[in-house]
Design an enzyme around this catalytic site. Structure first.
Site, mmCIF file in Angstrom:
data_model
loop_
_atom_site.group_PDB
_atom_site.id
_atom_site.type_symbol
_atom_site.label_atom_id
_atom_site.label_comp_id
_atom_site.label_asym_id
_atom_site.label_seq_id
_atom_site.Cartn_x
_atom_site.Cartn_y
_atom_site.Cartn_z
ATOM 1 N N SER A 1 43.652 30.299 49.592
ATOM 2 C CA SER A 1 44.634 31.161 48.944
ATOM 3 C C SER A 1 44.308 31.455 47.482
ATOM 4 C CB SER A 1 46.036 30.557 49.063
ATOM 5 O OG SER A 1 46.053 29.237 48.581
ATOM 6 N N HIS B 1 46.816 29.465 42.942
ATOM 7 C CA HIS B 1 47.152 30.883 43.067
ATOM 8 C C HIS B 1 47.065 31.572 41.705
ATOM 9 C CE1 HIS B 1 49.817 29.906 46.833
ATOM 10 N NE2 HIS B 1 48.530 29.680 47.027
#
Length: 276
Positions: free
Chosen positions: A201, A254
């Site tokens: 991610s 992230h």
């Protein structure tokens, strides 16, 4: 992949695409949206080895789109399609660029091995550790996943964004993005939260920032990320930081990936001016 031309409507694009299929030309069609005029057009890309031949066909098509060859192509392709399976996962997989495709397969194999009882061994081998004797650990957490949902969600974005980068720029650019963003996102997550994390991610957020940056900073109509999708990812990241969601997320990875991707859209693409 190299662009051979742009067509103003889907009907014409499909006619030429059908003819290219009959000629065994490897191609890809990408939509270009013009929000101001509320219109869209279509750019046809072909593999480099087919460029000269396909470009000639494109020019012939533009000059005479009603040529019998092009009109008959859709009928012939339709007949061939009757003997083939409908569009499914295998067909989608075959249209993914090579590096994006085979790296995805590697991610799946690693996850399946974990599921079959080798999780401890895989995590031990790939978990983050800032060690000069094993520098690969700076990147390796990105290639393992902790659940099926985790894997599917990340693969969907990897296919969508990684495929765009690889086809528009190059596999080398995608590798560069992966290495830099994996290192940046993993390092930030490990320093703030510790080494117990995994997943792609952070890299996907970097790809999102990169694609969005290409659209905003370089006005690219080929490599970009719509504002609504970019906004969704930002909201998702913010929700992760609030801890309102019932799942654990590597929030700092992230954020680190996003910042890295935005920066790389300014650095990498500047040296490839005109490529997007």
């Amino acid at each position: 992949m190299e662009p051979i031309g742009q067509l103003p409507n889907l009907r014409a694009t499909m006619a030429l695409a059908d003819y290219l299929k009959l000629q065994n030309v490897e191609f890809d069609v990408r939509t270009v949206k013009e929000p101001e005029q509320n219109t869209e057009s279509f750019i046809i890309f072909v593999a480099p080895q087919h460029y000269e031949f396909a470009r000639g066909l494109y020019l012939e098509f533009v000059q005479n789109p009603h040529d019998e060859r092009f009109l008959n192509a859709s009928w012939q392709v339709g007949e061939v399609s009757k003997t083939q399976s409908s569009m499914g996962l295998s067909s989608l997989f075959s249209n993914i660029a090579p590096l994006t495709k085979w790296s995805s397969l590697a991610f799946v194999i690693i996850f399946v091995a974990s599921y079959l009882g080798f999780y401890r061994e895989i995590f031990t081998a790939l978990h983050f550790d800032l060690s000069w004797s094993e520098p690969y650990r700076l990147f390796s957490p990105a290639i393992m996943h902790l659940s099926l949902l985790h894997l599917v969600f990340n693969l969907a974005w990897w296919w969508y964004l990684g495929n765009q980068v690889e086809k528009t720029l190059s596999a080398g650019t995608l590798i560069t993005l992966f290495l830099i963003s994996a290192a940046a996102s993993n390092l930030l997550q490990a320093v703030i939260e510790g080494p117990n994390f995994a997943g792609l991610s952070g890299v996907n957020y970097a790809l999102a920032g990169f694609a969005w940056g290409c659209g905003v900073f370089h006005k690219s109509k080929i490599l970009n990320l719509p504002n609504n999708l970019f906004g969704f990812l930002i909201v998702w990241m913010v929700l992760g930081f609030t801890e309102w969601l019932p799942i654990n997320m590597a929030n700092w990875a992230h954020l680190g990936g996003l910042v890295a991707g935005l920066g790389l859209s300014l650095i990498l693409v500047k040296s490839k001016k005109g490529a997007v």
